[in-house]
Design a protein around this motif. Structure first.
Motif, PDB file in Angstrom:
ATOM      1  N   GLU A   1      17.677  47.537  35.328  1.00  0.00           N
ATOM      2  CA  GLU A   1      16.296  47.141  35.615  1.00  0.00           C
ATOM      3  C   GLU A   1      15.427  48.395  35.590  1.00  0.00           C
ATOM      4  O   GLU A   1      15.607  49.300  36.407  1.00  0.00           O
ATOM      5  CB  GLU A   1      16.194  46.426  36.957  1.00  0.00           C
ATOM      6  N   TYR A   2      14.499  48.440  34.660  1.00  0.00           N
ATOM      7  CA  TYR A   2      13.639  49.609  34.497  1.00  0.00           C
ATOM      8  C   TYR A   2      12.334  49.438  35.264  1.00  0.00           C
ATOM      9  O   TYR A   2      11.837  48.320  35.449  1.00  0.00           O
ATOM     10  CB  TYR A   2      13.338  49.830  33.020  1.00  0.00           C
ATOM     11  N   ASP A   3      11.756  50.561  35.652  1.00  0.00           N
ATOM     12  CA  ASP A   3      10.420  50.540  36.244  1.00  0.00           C
ATOM     13  C   ASP A   3       9.360  50.389  35.155  1.00  0.00           C
ATOM     14  O   ASP A   3       8.345  49.705  35.350  1.00  0.00           O
ATOM     15  CB  ASP A   3      10.164  51.836  37.021  1.00  0.00           C
ATOM     16  N   VAL A   4       9.585  51.068  34.023  1.00  0.00           N
ATOM     17  CA  VAL A   4       8.619  51.085  32.929  1.00  0.00           C
ATOM     18  C   VAL A   4       9.361  51.520  31.670  1.00  0.00           C
ATOM     19  O   VAL A   4      10.325  52.288  31.740  1.00  0.00           O
ATOM     20  CB  VAL A   4       7.454  52.050  33.258  1.00  0.00           C
ATOM     21  N   LEU A   5       8.926  51.024  30.508  1.00  0.00           N
ATOM     22  CA  LEU A   5       9.567  51.380  29.245  1.00  0.00           C
ATOM     23  C   LEU A   5       8.594  52.135  28.346  1.00  0.00           C
ATOM     24  O   LEU A   5       7.411  51.783  28.255  1.00  0.00           O
ATOM     25  CB  LEU A   5      10.064  50.131  28.519  1.00  0.00           C
ATOM     26  N   ALA A   6       9.099  53.168  27.680  1.00  0.00           N
ATOM     27  CA  ALA A   6       8.339  53.889  26.655  1.00  0.00           C
ATOM     28  C   ALA A   6       8.741  53.304  25.313  1.00  0.00           C
ATOM     29  O   ALA A   6       9.890  53.443  24.888  1.00  0.00           O
ATOM     30  CB  ALA A   6       8.659  55.387  26.718  1.00  0.00           C
ATOM     31  N   VAL A   7       7.801  52.645  24.645  1.00  0.00           N
ATOM     32  CA  VAL A   7       8.140  51.788  23.506  1.00  0.00           C
ATOM     33  C   VAL A   7       7.483  52.300  22.223  1.00  0.00           C
ATOM     34  O   VAL A   7       6.253  52.361  22.126  1.00  0.00           O
ATOM     35  CB  VAL A   7       7.692  50.333  23.761  1.00  0.00           C
ATOM     36  N   GLU A   8       8.301  52.666  21.249  1.00  0.00           N
ATOM     37  CA  GLU A   8       7.790  53.026  19.928  1.00  0.00           C
ATOM     38  C   GLU A   8       7.723  51.774  19.065  1.00  0.00           C
ATOM     39  O   GLU A   8       8.703  51.023  18.957  1.00  0.00           O
ATOM     40  CB  GLU A   8       8.690  54.059  19.248  1.00  0.00           C
ATOM     41  N   LEU A   9       6.575  51.545  18.453  1.00  0.00           N
ATOM     42  CA  LEU A   9       6.368  50.347  17.631  1.00  0.00           C
ATOM     43  C   LEU A   9       5.861  50.729  16.247  1.00  0.00           C
ATOM     44  O   LEU A   9       4.904  51.487  16.111  1.00  0.00           O
ATOM     45  CB  LEU A   9       5.372  49.406  18.308  1.00  0.00           C
ATOM     46  N   SER A  10       6.496  50.180  15.228  1.00  0.00           N
ATOM     47  CA  SER A  10       6.038  50.385  13.853  1.00  0.00           C
ATOM     48  C   SER A  10       4.994  49.339  13.499  1.00  0.00           C
ATOM     49  O   SER A  10       4.830  48.323  14.193  1.00  0.00           O
ATOM     50  CB  SER A  10       7.219  50.274  12.888  1.00  0.00           C
TER      51      SER A  10
END
Length: 479
Positions: free
Chosen positions: A171-180
Motif C-alpha cells: 500500500e503506497y502513500d503516493v505514486l510517481a507515474v511516468e506516462l507516454s
C-alpha cells in the motif's frame, strides 16, 4: 464480492509488459478474457502458454494488430477492449469496436479504475509526461518522496507495470507515474493529484497523425488535476496545455524555469533551486530547496528535470529538506549524459538516450566545446535547427549510422567550418572507430559527446547497447 468485471467478456489487445498483467488481473476479477496478438514468436508463445494455463483464451498471429482491412474483427461477445499502449488508434480492431459501441481502455486506464480495489489504499498519482526527460524526472520525484519518508514507487512507462502495483500487496502513500502519449491517449478518466508536461517537440507523429494530436494527448495529463498543473516556462506549448485543461477548483498553474522564478514558479537563483510557488506570500518570499550541485549531473536540462520533480513533490506537501536529500540520493540511469572517463584532458560523455533531436539539443547545450558523435535512424527527423543552434559549440563531428547523410547535409549548410568525419558503415564495429576519430579531433578541455539524435536499431539492439559500445571504446583509449 463480485467485481464489475465478473462475467464480462474482455479482449486484451497485445501481450508484452502491459498485456500479460492486464489479462491476469482481469481473469482474477472474474472476466472472460481473450488475448489477441499479431506476433507469434517464441516470447509470445511462452506468454500465451502461461495465460492459457490460467484459463485465458489467446489468439496468436490473428492479424488483430494489422493495419490492413483484412485483420480479424472483434472476438465474439466483446464488451471491453484493454489495449497495449503502442497499438495505433487506426487499427481495424478499434474501428470495429467503435462501430459496435465497445469502449477501449489502455492498461493505465484499467489501473486507474482499480485503485482502491479490494480495500487497498487508493494512492494519489503524481504524473510526469513530455517528449524528453520523463524517466529521469519520475525517478528524481520518487527519490524525493522517499526522502520525505513516504511509501512510493516510480511506475508506468518507466517499465514497471502500474497494474501490478495498484493491485499488489504494497500500500503506497503516493505514486510517481511516468506516462507516454500512447498511454494518455487510452486513459480517458485519469485524474492525477498533480502533473507536469516537461516539454513538447515533434515525436511519434506517425502514431498520432499530427503534432496537434500528439500535444493534445500529452495535455490529457492535466485533465482533472487537483492541486498543481506544472509547466515549463521555456516551452510555451506546455503552458497552453494547462490553460486548455479542465481542472478541479483551486488547482494552480505552477511554472519551472532555469532563470529567476516569479510568483508561482520554481527556478534558479545564484546556484540555488528555489520555490516561489508553495510558500506563504509567494509574491515576497522564496524557499531554498537545494543547490544546483545537488543535481546529478548538473546539466541545464537535468536541472529543469529536478525543478519539475521538486514542483510535484512540493505540490504533495513534501518539505524542502526532502527535496535536497532526494536529489542528492538520486543516481541517473546509464546512458543519460553519463560521464564515462577523462582521457588526455578530454571528457567522454555517453548520452545514447538522446534518440531524437530535442534530446540531443539539450545534451549539446550542456557543454562549451564538443566533438559530436551522431547518427542512426532519423525516424523522419530533420536536423537543420539542431545543427544551427549547436554550431558554435562544435569542434568537430563524427557521423555513423544509416541516416548520417541528413546530419552531414545540415552541418554543411549551418556549420561549414566544422570538420566532419563520415564513417560509411552501419556495423557495431563502427563505434570504436568513431571514438578514435573523435579523439583525433578533440583538444584538451573538449567533450566528446555521444548524443546521436537518432534511434539505434540500424546498428544496435537498443540505445543501451549503443552506449555500452561507446563506453567500452572509451575505456580502450585509456587502457
Amino acid at each position: 464480492m463480485p467485481s464489475e468485471f465478473s462475467g464480462k467478456h474482455v479482449t486484451v489487445a497485445g501481450l508484452g509488459v502491459s498485456g500479460v498483467p492486464a489479462a491476469k488481473v482481469l481473469h482474477g476479477l472474474g472476466a472472460h478474457v481473450t488475448v489477441v496478438n499479431d506476433g507469434a514468436d517464441e516470447r509470445a508463445r511462452t506468454q500465451a502458454a502461461e495465460l492459457e494455463a490460467l484459463g485465458v483464451t489467446v489468439r496468436l498471429g490473428d492479424g488483430a494488430a494489422s493495419d490492413s482491412g483484412s485483420a480479424a474483427g472483434l472476438p465474439e461477445g466483446t464488451e471491453l477492449i484493454v489495449t497495449a499502449p503502442g497499438w495505433k488508434p487506426t487499427k481495424p480492431l478499434f474501428a470495429a469496436a467503435e462501430q459496435a459501441g465497445v469502449p477501449v481502455w489502455g492498461d493505465v486506464e484499467l489501473a486507474w479504475r482499480l485503485r482502491g480495489h479490494g480495500g487497498r489504499k487508493a494512492a494519489p498519482w503524481l504524473a510526469v509526461t513530455g517528449t524528453n526527460g520523463k524517466t529521469t524526472t519520475v525517478q528524481m520525484l520518487a527519490s524525493i518522496l522517499d526522502a520525505a519518508g513516504l511509501r512510493t514507487a516510480a511506475v508506468g512507462n518507466i517499465g514497471v507495470s502500474l497494474l501490478d502495483e495498484v493491485t499488489g500487496d504494497t500500500e503506497y502513500d503516493v505514486l510517481a507515474v511516468e506516462l507516454s502519449s500512447y498511454q494518455l491517449h487510452w486513459a480517458p478518466s485519469l485524474r492525477a493529484h498533480s502533473a507536469v508536461v516537461l516539454n513538447l517537440a515533434a515525436d511519434h507523429l506517425d502514431w498520432h497523425g499530427s503534432m496537434e494530436a500528439y500535444a493534445a494527448d500529452k495535455g490529457r495529463v492535466y485533465e482533472g488535476n487537483q492541486v498543481a498543473c506544472v509547466y515549463n516556462v521555456a516551452d510555451r506549448a506546455t503552458e497552453d496545455l494547462v490553460r486548455a485543461a479542465d481542472v478541479e477548483e483551486g488547482c494552480r498553474a505552477v511554472g519551472f524555469t532555469l532563470g529567476t522564478p516569479g510568483p508561482s514558479q520554481l527556478g534558479v537563483v545564484e546556484g540555488l533551486l528555489v520555490d516561489r510557488a508553495f510558500v506563504e506570500d509567494r509574491h515576497k518570499n522564496a524557499q531554498e530547496l537545494a543547490e544546483v550541485s545537488d543535481v546529478n549531473p548538473p546539466a541545464p536540462h537535468n536541472i529543469a528535470n529536478a525543478l519539475a520533480a521538486a514542483a510535484l513533490a512540493r505540490a504533495y506537501g513534501v518539505p524542502a529538506a526532502a527535496v535536497r536529500d532526494g536529489l542528492r540520493a538520486f543516481t541517473p540511469d546509464a546512458h543519460r549524459i553519463a560521464h564515462v572517463a577523462d582521457v588526455d584532458g578530454v571528457a567522454y560523455v555517453d548520452d545514447s538516450k538522446a534518440t531524437n533531436t530535442h534530446a540531443a539539443e539539450a545534451s549539446l547545450a550542456a557543454y562549451e566545446s564538443i566533438v559530436w558523435i551522431a547518427g542512426g535512424l532519423a525516424k523522419g527527423a530533420t536536423f537543420d535547427e539542431l545543427v544551427a543552434g549547436a554550431a558554435k559549440r562544435l569542434r568537430g563531428a563524427v557521423l555513423i549510422g544509416a541516416d548520417r547523410a541528413l546530419i552531414r547535409e545540415a552541418l554543411t549548410r549551418h556549420a561549414p567550418e566544422v570538420p566532419v568525419v563520415d564513417l560509411d558503415r552501419t556495423d557495431t564495429g563502427a563505434m570504436p572507430q568513431a571514438v578514435q576519430e573523435a579523439r583525433r579531433l578533440a583538444e584538451p578541455g573538449d567533450t566528446v559527446l555521444l548524443a546521436p539524435a537518432c534511434a539505434s536499431m540500424d546498428m544496435f539492439t537498443n540505445y543501451n547497447k549503443r552506449g555500452d559500445a561507446f563506453a567500452e571504446a572509451v575505456r580502450e583509449l585509456g587502457a
